[in-house]
Design a protein around this motif. Structure first.
Motif, PDB file in Angstrom:
ATOM      1  N   ALA A 131      -4.499  -0.280   3.843  1.00 39.55           N
ATOM      2  CA  ALA A 131      -4.227   0.926   4.638  1.00 39.55           C
ATOM      3  C   ALA A 131      -4.171   0.529   6.117  1.00 39.55           C
ATOM      4  N   ASN A 132      -4.305   1.494   7.003  1.00 39.47           N
ATOM      5  CA  ASN A 132      -4.227   1.206   8.438  1.00 39.47           C
ATOM      6  C   ASN A 132      -5.630   0.862   8.943  1.00 39.47           C
ATOM      7  N   THR A 133      -5.829  -0.389   9.316  1.00 40.14           N
ATOM      8  CA  THR A 133      -7.150  -0.807   9.814  1.00 40.14           C
ATOM      9  C   THR A 133      -7.111  -0.985  11.335  1.00 40.14           C
ATOM     10  N   ALA A 141       4.389   7.676  -1.545  1.00 40.49           N
ATOM     11  CA  ALA A 141       5.753   8.003  -1.100  1.00 40.49           C
ATOM     12  C   ALA A 141       5.848   8.089   0.429  1.00 40.49           C
ATOM     13  N   ARG A 142       4.848   8.686   1.093  1.00 39.45           N
ATOM     14  CA  ARG A 142       4.938   8.882   2.559  1.00 39.45           C
ATOM     15  C   ARG A 142       4.475   7.679   3.366  1.00 39.45           C
ATOM     16  N   THR A 143       3.593   6.842   2.775  1.00 39.19           N
ATOM     17  CA  THR A 143       2.985   5.786   3.593  1.00 39.19           C
ATOM     18  C   THR A 143       3.057   4.383   2.986  1.00 39.19           C
ATOM     19  N   GLY A 175       1.309  13.226  13.603  1.00 41.60           N
ATOM     20  CA  GLY A 175       1.910  12.136  12.818  1.00 41.60           C
ATOM     21  C   GLY A 175       3.381  11.909  13.119  1.00 41.60           C
ATOM     22  N   GLN A 176       4.135  12.997  13.246  1.00 41.12           N
ATOM     23  CA  GLN A 176       5.575  12.813  13.461  1.00 41.12           C
ATOM     24  C   GLN A 176       5.874  12.249  14.849  1.00 41.12           C
ATOM     25  N   ALA A 177       5.103  12.686  15.854  1.00 44.99           N
ATOM     26  CA  ALA A 177       5.306  12.151  17.212  1.00 44.99           C
ATOM     27  C   ALA A 177       4.970  10.665  17.255  1.00 44.99           C
ATOM     28  N   PRO A 213       3.867  -6.973  11.763  1.00 42.88           N
ATOM     29  CA  PRO A 213       3.672  -5.770  12.574  1.00 42.88           C
ATOM     30  C   PRO A 213       2.351  -5.083  12.257  1.00 42.88           C
ATOM     31  N   HIS A 214       1.934  -4.221  13.170  1.00 41.43           N
ATOM     32  CA  HIS A 214       0.785  -3.362  12.883  1.00 41.43           C
ATOM     33  C   HIS A 214       1.051  -2.613  11.580  1.00 41.43           C
ATOM     34  N   GLN A 215       0.040  -2.579  10.710  1.00 36.32           N
ATOM     35  CA  GLN A 215       0.228  -2.020   9.369  1.00 36.32           C
ATOM     36  C   GLN A 215      -0.230  -0.555   9.353  1.00 36.32           C
ATOM     37  N   ALA A 216       0.677   0.352   9.743  1.00 33.40           N
ATOM     38  CA  ALA A 216       0.324   1.771   9.767  1.00 33.40           C
ATOM     39  C   ALA A 216       0.962   2.502   8.600  1.00 33.40           C
ATOM     40  N   ASN A 217       2.213   2.157   8.345  1.00 37.64           N
ATOM     41  CA  ASN A 217       2.976   2.941   7.384  1.00 37.64           C
ATOM     42  C   ASN A 217       4.167   2.089   6.981  1.00 37.64           C
ATOM     43  N   VAL A 218       4.373   1.927   5.686  1.00 35.99           N
ATOM     44  CA  VAL A 218       5.420   1.010   5.228  1.00 35.99           C
ATOM     45  C   VAL A 218       6.806   1.444   5.732  1.00 35.99           C
ATOM     46  N   GLU A 273      -6.606  18.898  -1.150  1.00 34.54           N
ATOM     47  CA  GLU A 273      -5.630  18.471  -2.155  1.00 34.54           C
ATOM     48  C   GLU A 273      -4.759  17.330  -1.651  1.00 34.54           C
ATOM     49  N   THR A 274      -4.718  16.245  -2.416  1.00 36.08           N
ATOM     50  CA  THR A 274      -3.757  15.172  -2.152  1.00 36.08           C
ATOM     51  C   THR A 274      -3.515  14.448  -3.470  1.00 36.08           C
ATOM     52  N   SER A 275      -2.616  13.462  -3.448  1.00 34.85           N
ATOM     53  CA  SER A 275      -2.316  12.757  -4.693  1.00 34.85           C
ATOM     54  C   SER A 275      -1.850  11.342  -4.381  1.00 34.85           C
TER      55      SER A 275
HETATM   56  N1  ACO Z   1      -1.499  14.840   0.667  1.00 28.14           N
HETATM   57  C1  ACO Z   1      -0.641  15.798   0.319  1.00 28.14           C
HETATM   58  N2  ACO Z   1       0.067  16.517   1.205  1.00 28.14           N
HETATM   59  C2  ACO Z   1      -0.106  16.241   2.504  1.00 28.14           C
HETATM   60  C3  ACO Z   1      -0.993  15.255   2.948  1.00 28.14           C
HETATM   61  C4  ACO Z   1      -1.721  14.526   1.965  1.00 28.14           C
HETATM   62  N3  ACO Z   1      -2.584  13.548   2.269  1.00 28.14           N
HETATM   63  N4  ACO Z   1      -0.941  15.198   4.285  1.00 28.14           N
HETATM   64  C5  ACO Z   1      -0.051  16.122   4.709  1.00 28.14           C
HETATM   65  N5  ACO Z   1       0.448  16.757   3.617  1.00 28.14           N
HETATM   66  C6  ACO Z   1       1.429  17.810   3.584  1.00 28.14           C
HETATM   67  C7  ACO Z   1       1.453  18.647   4.840  1.00 28.14           C
HETATM   68  O1  ACO Z   1       0.461  19.647   4.803  1.00 28.14           O
HETATM   69  C8  ACO Z   1       2.836  19.233   4.810  1.00 28.14           C
HETATM   70  O2  ACO Z   1       2.850  20.306   3.913  1.00 28.14           O
HETATM   71  P1  ACO Z   1       3.717  21.631   4.252  1.00 28.14           P
HETATM   72  O3  ACO Z   1       5.133  21.129   4.304  1.00 28.14           O
HETATM   73  O4  ACO Z   1       3.396  22.502   3.098  1.00 28.14           O
HETATM   74  O5  ACO Z   1       3.203  22.090   5.582  1.00 28.14           O
HETATM   75  C9  ACO Z   1       3.662  18.092   4.175  1.00 28.14           C
HETATM   76  O6  ACO Z   1       2.718  17.245   3.498  1.00 28.14           O
HETATM   77  C10 ACO Z   1       4.423  17.295   5.186  1.00 28.14           C
HETATM   78  O7  ACO Z   1       3.564  16.946   6.250  1.00 28.14           O
HETATM   79  P2  ACO Z   1       4.040  16.079   7.448  1.00 28.14           P
HETATM   80  O8  ACO Z   1       2.891  15.809   8.388  1.00 28.14           O
HETATM   81  O9  ACO Z   1       5.287  16.698   8.013  1.00 28.14           O
HETATM   82  O10 ACO Z   1       4.430  14.745   6.671  1.00 28.14           O
HETATM   83  P3  ACO Z   1       5.221  13.509   7.185  1.00 28.14           P
HETATM   84  O11 ACO Z   1       6.365  13.242   6.331  1.00 28.14           O
HETATM   85  O12 ACO Z   1       5.401  13.519   8.679  1.00 28.14           O
HETATM   86  O13 ACO Z   1       4.173  12.349   6.870  1.00 28.14           O
HETATM   87  C11 ACO Z   1       2.612  10.929   7.982  1.00 28.14           C
HETATM   88  C12 ACO Z   1       2.910  12.335   7.485  1.00 28.14           C
HETATM   89  C13 ACO Z   1       2.518  10.020   6.777  1.00 28.14           C
HETATM   90  C14 ACO Z   1       1.290  10.924   8.708  1.00 28.14           C
HETATM   91  C15 ACO Z   1       3.757  10.486   8.897  1.00 28.14           C
HETATM   92  O14 ACO Z   1       4.000  11.427   9.908  1.00 28.14           O
HETATM   93  C16 ACO Z   1       3.492   9.167   9.514  1.00 28.14           C
HETATM   94  O15 ACO Z   1       3.469   8.144   8.858  1.00 28.14           O
HETATM   95  N6  ACO Z   1       3.330   9.148  10.829  1.00 28.14           N
HETATM   96  C17 ACO Z   1       3.039   7.906  11.513  1.00 28.14           C
HETATM   97  C18 ACO Z   1       1.687   7.979  11.945  1.00 28.14           C
HETATM   98  C19 ACO Z   1       0.825   6.878  11.479  1.00 28.14           C
HETATM   99  O16 ACO Z   1       1.131   6.054  10.660  1.00 28.14           O
HETATM  100  N7  ACO Z   1      -0.313   6.898  12.095  1.00 28.14           N
HETATM  101  C20 ACO Z   1      -1.274   5.954  11.858  1.00 28.14           C
HETATM  102  C21 ACO Z   1      -2.019   5.750  13.091  1.00 28.14           C
HETATM  103  S1  ACO Z   1      -0.985   5.415  14.386  1.00 28.14           S
HETATM  104  C22 ACO Z   1      -0.692   3.921  14.420  1.00 28.14           C
HETATM  105  O17 ACO Z   1      -1.389   3.165  13.798  1.00 28.14           O
HETATM  106  C23 ACO Z   1       0.468   3.562  15.167  1.00 28.14           C
END
Ligand code: ACO
Length: 329
Positions: A285-287, A46-48, A221-223, A255-260, A38-40
């Protein structure tokens, strides 16, 4: 006795390549939903900030995408493939264990001789490769270098892990870096801290005819988020200082495009207005290693980045690795 003139390296051409298949969030959510994941679109945006990504077909390997981006960069530079005497490909998703993706690109471009090798620094790979090429040009080992970031991360994604599979896409970006008497690359700083290797990795390989370990990308992800936001403004400041400049001298941040949210936080911490931060993560997305040269190519082609501008390129990713290169175009 006259001293020989100082040699610098300049970016003289850029190029990029994306796979044919575009997958928007709604389509991805439907495809994942069909397998019970499940995702949307709302959650992903909103998260990325990601709205879509390109996914490679089996034929569109990292070397195929990298070669397309390279051809465009060579053409933009007004050079011929035969002028290239160094090829560096930054990739964590090479076609093979060996030979290097750089050698495959070299063959596809019809180039013989010169050096060709891969750099593996995950999402920092392109700034690592650019720094090495700059050093080789300045010391006279090369005159025209191709530096390519090329990735097919879709091949290492676990499509049952919604926490990672929605974040990545495939693509390639390339630059030609040439020797010049005018400064182009003004400063570069690279870093790594292997103590954090476990927060983002694909801990698998091939051994004795089988896959060993885990062949899919895993991430805390959070770390990653916390570390990335902590190091990116720091390395930008360190790099401008090494060039004898200040943050106010930066025209564009790429910057590296991982997350807005990471991009916005870095811009804010540096005191740069949002209009100066190039954002393509919504489209690509993140390439990984491809994200910085892809974003650079987009902003050069749409006319935002122009000759004379100072551009801060930044990478951050698995390893944990990070770095920045300040370039005058
Ligand atoms: N769709 C719907 N829900 C989801 C999804 C998804 N795709 N993924 C996770 N969730 C849920 C989780 O299960 C969790 O649910 P719960 O609260 O019921 O347990 C909830 O969403 C929150 O999950 P978190 O992992 O805590 O979400 P967070 O706000 O940390 O966002 C994310 C996750 C986007 C990955 C974030 O941590 C992030 O951007 N981290 C940076 C990492 C990154 O960008 N990495 C890319 C590679 S690294 C790099 O390029 C540097």
């Amino acid at each position: 006795m006259t001293s020989s003139p100082r040699v610098y390296s300049r970016i003289v051409g850029t190029g990029s390549a994306l796979p044919e298949r575009l997958v928007d969030n709604a389509t991805l959510a439907a495809e994942l939903g069909a397998r019970g994941v499940e995702t949307s679109d709302d959650w992903i945006v909103a998260r990325t900030g990601i709205r879509q990504r390109y996914i490679a077909s089996p034929e569109e390997s990292s070397s195929v995408l990298g070669t397309r981006a390279a051809r465009m960069a060579i053409e933009t530079a007004g050079l011929a493939p035969g002028d290239i005497d160094l090829i560096i490909v930054a990739t964590s998703t090479p076609d093979f264990v060996f030979p290097s993706t750089a050698c495959l690109v070299q063959r596809a471009l019809g180039i013989v001789g010169g050096a060709a090798f891969d750099v593996q620094a995950v999402c920092s790979g392109f700034v690592y490769g650019l720094t090495v090429a700059d050093a080789m040009i300045r010391t006279g080992s090369a005159r025209h270098a191709l530096v390519i970031g090329a990735e097919t991360f879709s091949r290492i994604l676990d499509w049952n892990d919604r926490g990672t599979c929605v974040l990545f896409g495939d693509g390639a970006g390339a630059v030609v870096l040439s020797a010049s008497d005018r400064p182009g690359i003004l400063a570069a700083k690279l870093h790594a801290d292997g103590r954090h290797e476990a927060i983002l990795r694909t801990a698998g390989n091939v051994s004795h005819g089988s896959i060993t370990g885990h062949p899919f990308l895993t991430m805390d992800g959070q770390a990653v988020f916390k570390l990335a936001v902590g190091v990116l403004d720091e390395v930008a400041r360190e790099t401008v200082a090494a060039a004898g400049l200040t943050v106010a001298d930066i025209d564009w941040l790429v910057p590296h495009q991982a997350n807005v949210r990471i991009l916005q936080a870095t811009g804010r911490r540096l005191g740069l207005p949002a209009e100066k931060v190039i954002v393509t993560v919504d489209r690509h997305a993140n390439t990984s290693a491809a994200s910085v040269p892809l974003a650079l190519d987009v902003a050069m082609r749409d006319g935002r980045i122009r000759e004379g501008h100072r551009v801060m390129l930044q990478g951050v990713g698995g390893g944990f690795t990070w770095g920045a290169v300040l370039v005058q175009i």
